[in-house]
Enzyme design. Structure first.
Site, short mmCIF file in Angstrom:
data_model
loop_
_atom_site.label_atom_id
_atom_site.label_comp_id
_atom_site.label_asym_id
_atom_site.label_seq_id
_atom_site.Cartn_x
_atom_site.Cartn_y
_atom_site.Cartn_z
N ILE A 187 0.84 -1.20 0.00
CA ILE A 187 0.00 0.00 0.00
C ILE A 187 0.87 1.26 0.00
CG2 ILE A 187 -1.61 1.33 1.43
CD1 ILE A 187 -2.79 -1.46 2.30
N GLN B 210 -10.02 -10.05 15.17
CA GLN B 210 -9.56 -11.11 14.27
C GLN B 210 -9.23 -12.38 15.05
OE1 GLN B 210 -6.69 -10.31 10.90
NE2 GLN B 210 -5.43 -11.73 12.07
N TYR C 108 -1.75 -5.79 17.45
CA TYR C 108 -2.14 -5.12 16.21
C TYR C 108 -3.51 -4.46 16.35
CZ TYR C 108 -2.91 -4.83 11.08
OH TYR C 108 -3.15 -4.42 9.79
N THR D 19 -1.41 -7.33 -1.19
CA THR D 19 -0.06 -6.77 -1.03
C THR D 19 0.90 -7.92 -0.70
OG1 THR D 19 -0.28 -6.51 1.36
CG2 THR D 19 -1.00 -4.65 0.00
P1 NAP Z 1 3.60 -4.70 3.25
O1 NAP Z 1 3.23 -5.21 1.92
O2 NAP Z 1 4.35 -5.59 4.18
O3 NAP Z 1 4.38 -3.32 3.12
C1 NAP Z 1 4.73 -2.63 4.30
C2 NAP Z 1 5.98 -1.82 4.07
O4 NAP Z 1 6.28 -1.14 5.32
C3 NAP Z 1 7.19 -2.67 3.74
O5 NAP Z 1 8.01 -1.99 2.83
C4 NAP Z 1 7.88 -2.82 5.11
O6 NAP Z 1 9.27 -3.04 5.02
C5 NAP Z 1 7.61 -1.45 5.69
N1 NAP Z 1 7.74 -1.49 7.14
C6 NAP Z 1 7.00 -2.21 8.02
N2 NAP Z 1 7.43 -2.02 9.26
C7 NAP Z 1 8.47 -1.16 9.18
C8 NAP Z 1 9.35 -0.61 10.13
N3 NAP Z 1 9.27 -0.91 11.43
N4 NAP Z 1 10.30 0.26 9.71
C9 NAP Z 1 10.42 0.56 8.40
N5 NAP Z 1 9.64 0.04 7.44
C10 NAP Z 1 8.67 -0.82 7.83
O7 NAP Z 1 2.23 -4.26 4.05
P2 NAP Z 1 0.85 -3.64 3.50
O8 NAP Z 1 -0.12 -4.75 3.35
O9 NAP Z 1 1.09 -2.73 2.36
O10 NAP Z 1 0.40 -2.84 4.79
C11 NAP Z 1 0.56 -1.42 4.88
C12 NAP Z 1 -0.38 -0.91 5.96
O11 NAP Z 1 -1.72 -1.29 5.65
C13 NAP Z 1 -0.08 -1.47 7.35
O12 NAP Z 1 -0.25 -0.46 8.33
C14 NAP Z 1 -1.14 -2.53 7.53
O13 NAP Z 1 -1.48 -2.74 8.88
C15 NAP Z 1 -2.31 -1.91 6.77
N6 NAP Z 1 -3.32 -2.90 6.35
C16 NAP Z 1 -3.12 -3.70 5.27
C17 NAP Z 1 -4.12 -4.60 4.91
C18 NAP Z 1 -4.00 -5.47 3.70
O14 NAP Z 1 -5.00 -6.12 3.34
N7 NAP Z 1 -2.87 -5.52 3.03
C19 NAP Z 1 -5.30 -4.69 5.66
C20 NAP Z 1 -5.47 -3.86 6.76
C21 NAP Z 1 -4.47 -2.96 7.09
P3 NAP Z 1 9.85 -4.56 5.03
O15 NAP Z 1 9.76 -5.03 3.62
O16 NAP Z 1 11.25 -4.35 5.53
O17 NAP Z 1 9.00 -5.35 5.97
#
Ligand code: NAP
Length: 273
Positions: A19, A148, A154, A189
């Site tokens: 995202i 969940q 979380y 994602t």
């Molecule tokens: P993702 O694909 O894992 O991407 C997250 C990005 O953030 C990655 O580049 C990760 O780096 C980076 N990151 C995470 N923790 C970090 C830290 N402590 N310091 C620096 N960088 C960090 O996740 P996503 O699905 O896009 O999720 C993004 C947001 O959407 C999150 O807040 C998540 O809770 C929320 N969300 C997503 C969904 C969904 O369906 N995907 C649903 C509900 C909420 P690394 O590669 O090093 O881990």
């Protein structure tokens, strides 16, 4: 619609994947300059170069956001490079499955992964946001309103983000700073792909989830999420603040009895045909 982002600078956490990457790409496409804070230097620098080759300005700042010094450093580096911050996007996080059984230390660690840096980024960026009359968009999760199971840390972090959205919207209104939160439910994602890969039958698991998503029975795309986030971050949303907006194809709120694929529907338009 021109989002009028040409002179704007955005600071995005976790912008190298998923995202966050969608948000960075959308901001750049709309003409903003962006700073992306992430852990992997190789990944972040490669993206910085890829965007530069397209004439777009995306500064990579290496840092693990669980360390508040990395948050302060990110704000300082963005200001050194661009001289201003108009938009803060708090996005980085992970559904890390820290349940009631895991204990207080693990719970605190989960809050560091998912909550503390949202506050720290806003804290360190505050003066810059006051100067620019800027805005904050947080990325939350439907988990804080649905639960969940097995993920207390979380869920607590994402619930707190909803609370802080209202709190900061009130707190920062005198400076014209808007604060909103976008909640994904099921967005495709790398994080999601990793979760499903751990299941016995990832394809079946994906199909089971998609069946329950009312709108078109598919995952939300990162582009759909990013478009809403960037619209909220733009002056085109100039009178929108304190809002918690679900971009989820109706997953969180609509009645599954009426909307699940394969459900015998005697409700609404589908039931009439
Ligand atoms: P993702 O694909 O894992 O991407 C997250 C990005 O953030 C990655 O580049 C990760 O780096 C980076 N990151 C995470 N923790 C970090 C830290 N402590 N310091 C620096 N960088 C960090 O996740 P996503 O699905 O896009 O999720 C993004 C947001 O959407 C999150 O807040 C998540 O809770 C929320 N969300 C997503 C969904 C969904 O369906 N995907 C649903 C509900 C909420 P690394 O590669 O090093 O881990």
């Amino acid at each position: 619609m021109d989002l009028r982002l040409d002179d704007k600078v955005a600071l995005v956490t976790g912008g190298s994947k998923g995202i966050g990457m969608g948000i960075v790409r959308c901001l750049l496409a709309e003409g903003a300059r962006v700073a992306n804070v992430n852990r992997s230097e190789a990944e972040g620098l490669a993206l910085e170069q890829e965007y530069a080759a397209q004439g777009k300005d995306c500064l990579f700042i290496q840092g693990d956001l669980t360390d508040v010094n990395a948050c302060r450093n990110a704000v300082e580096k963005a200001l050194d490079r661009f001289g201003r911050i108009d938009i803060l996007i708090n996005n980085a996080g992970v559904n890390d499955g820290v349940g009631l059984d895991a204990g207080p230390d693990a719970f605190l660690t989960s809050l560091q992964r998912n909550l503390i840096h949202y506050y720290a980024m806003a804290h360190y960026a505050l003066e810059a946001l006051k100067t620019s009359r800027g805005c904050i968009v947080n990325i939350g999760s439907k988990v804080c309103v649905t639960g969940q199971g097995g993920t207390s840390g979380y869920a607590a972090a994402k619930g707190a983000i909803n609370g802080l959205t209202r709190e900061w919207a009130v707190d920062l209104a005198p400076w014209g700073i808007r604060v909103n939160t976008v909640l994904p439910a099921e967005t495709w994602t790398p994080l999601y792909e990793r979760c499903l890969a751990e299941m016995d039958d990832p394809e079946q698991a994906r199909a089971d989830i998609e069946r329950l998503i009312p709108l078109e029975h598919r995952f939300t795309t990162i582009e759909e999420l990013a478009d809403t986030v960037v619209f909220l971050a733009s002056d085109r949303s100039s009178h929108t603040t304190g809002q918690i907006l679900f971009v989820d194809g109706g997953y969180t709120h609509l009645d599954r009895k009426c909307t699940a694929s394969g459900a015998v529907s005697e409700f609404g338009a589908a039931g009439e045909s």
